[in-house]
Enzyme design. Structure first.
Site, PDB file in Angstrom:
ATOM      1  N   SER A 196       2.680   1.679  -3.360  1.00 54.88           N
ATOM      2  CA  SER A 196       1.794   2.049  -4.460  1.00 54.88           C
ATOM      3  C   SER A 196       1.371   3.503  -4.364  1.00 54.88           C
ATOM      4  O   SER A 196       1.305   4.210  -5.380  1.00 54.88           O
ATOM      5  CB  SER A 196       0.555   1.140  -4.478  1.00 54.88           C
ATOM      6  OG  SER A 196      -0.240   1.316  -3.310  1.00 54.88           O
TER       7      SER A 196
ATOM      8  N   TYR B 270       0.838  -1.206   0.000  1.00 55.50           N
ATOM      9  CA  TYR B 270       0.000   0.000   0.000  1.00 55.50           C
ATOM     10  C   TYR B 270       0.870   1.252   0.000  1.00 55.50           C
ATOM     11  O   TYR B 270       0.671   2.169  -0.809  1.00 55.50           O
ATOM     12  CB  TYR B 270      -0.918  -0.008   1.217  1.00 55.50           C
ATOM     13  CG  TYR B 270      -1.927   1.123   1.234  1.00 55.50           C
ATOM     14  CD1 TYR B 270      -3.128   1.003   0.551  1.00 55.50           C
ATOM     15  CD2 TYR B 270      -1.672   2.295   1.934  1.00 55.50           C
ATOM     16  CE1 TYR B 270      -4.057   2.033   0.549  1.00 55.50           C
ATOM     17  CE2 TYR B 270      -2.590   3.332   1.938  1.00 55.50           C
ATOM     18  CZ  TYR B 270      -3.791   3.195   1.250  1.00 55.50           C
ATOM     19  OH  TYR B 270      -4.701   4.221   1.263  1.00 55.50           O
TER      20      TYR B 270
END
Length: 287
Positions: free
Chosen positions: A199, A196
């Site tokens: 990204s 997460y």
């Protein structure tokens, strides 16, 4: 994401700020429109809201963006992988007196991204703006993140944005605007999910490239929310109670409406000289 109630007067975990007179109208979704997006058609990808058992759950960021875009005069294309969630958002858009089209697509699938842009651009009037509000998280820590977790998160949180930008950039007219939804996790560690965090950090680089390639015709920017009181945020807090104890200089979590106003500004001509930038909406969390 599934349908939930998200009336503009829904309560939040921590009251929105606005001084001694109470929460600001903008913070709670009550402010009137100002006509800033008249004549525009805006595609909001991820416009549904995660399911919640709470009777007065707040909206998610994408739903708030769709509603405010309509309130500001835009025709809205509501896209989500969950049709009931998208239809609920569409009802709220219609309540603002604007036309709306509902499209269902899974942006984890490259074909879904291409089809979504193609169907949106084929509508009368085409597209003048896009907001991409999609993101998932899987795995905790390096040892707790599998190869499949990493690939699944990057497919939704970064590859989908690339695919959508590549497809839509040639179709937007002069003055068009793209807005991607990032996270404070892209600026500093905090989610405990390496996929997460990576990204969301990668989105900044992608946005800079899209902005450079799109200039001077099309602008691209990144909105970076901090801790926001949404159904997804509340779900994260249940899994990690320390989240709600995070010290935020402004003393509370933000609302989806406050995030949405940042997106509306970046879609409008008020930000005509802004591109390739990150608009951090975090109450000072990342200071």
């Amino acid at each position: 994401m599934a349908a939930v109630s998200n009336a503009p007067d829904s309560t939040t975990h921590a009251a929105a700020g606005g001084g001694a007179g109470g929460p600001a109208a903008e913070s709670t979704g009550r402010a009137p429109g100002r006509g800033r997006l008249l004549g525009r058609r805006i595609l909001v990808v991820g416009a549904g809201t995660q399911a919640s058992a709470e009777p007065a759950a707040p909206p998610g960021n994408g739903r708030a963006v769709a509603v405010l875009a309509a309130r500001e005069g835009a025709t809205v294309v509501v896209a989500d992988r969950d049709r009931p969630a998208a239809e609920t958002t569409a009802e709220l858009v219609r309540a603002e007196g604007r036309d709306v089209t509902v499209l269902v697509a899974d942006v984890a699938d490259p074909a879904g991204c291409a089809s979504l842009v193609e169907r949106s651009a084929a509508l009368p009037g085409g597209l003048t703006g896009v907001v991409v509000n999609v993101g998932i998280g899987r795995g905790l820590g390096l040892a707790g993140t599998s190869d499949d977790d990493w690939d699944a998160v990057l497919a939704v949180n970064l590859r989908a944005h690339f695919l959508l930008a590549r497809a839509v950039l040639p179709l937007l007219p002069a003055g068009g605007s793209m807005v991607f939804m990032g996270s404070a996790a892209g600026l500093r560690p905090g989610s405990r999910s390496p996929s997460y965090d990576a990204s969301k950090a990668g989105l900044a680089g992608l946005v800079r490239h899209v902005a450079a390639e799109g200039a001077p015709r099309v602008r691209a920017n990144l909105v970076v929310p901090g801790l926001i009181d949404t159904p997804m945020g509340r779900s994260a807090s249940r899994g990690r109670p320390s989240r709600d104890a995070t010290v935020i200089p402004l003393g509370r979590q933000g609302t989806a409406w406050e995030v949405a106003y940042g997106c509306i500004w970046l879609l409008s001509d008020e930000s005509a000289y802004v591109t390739g930038q990150q608009l951090v909406i975090d109450g000072g969390l990342t200071l």
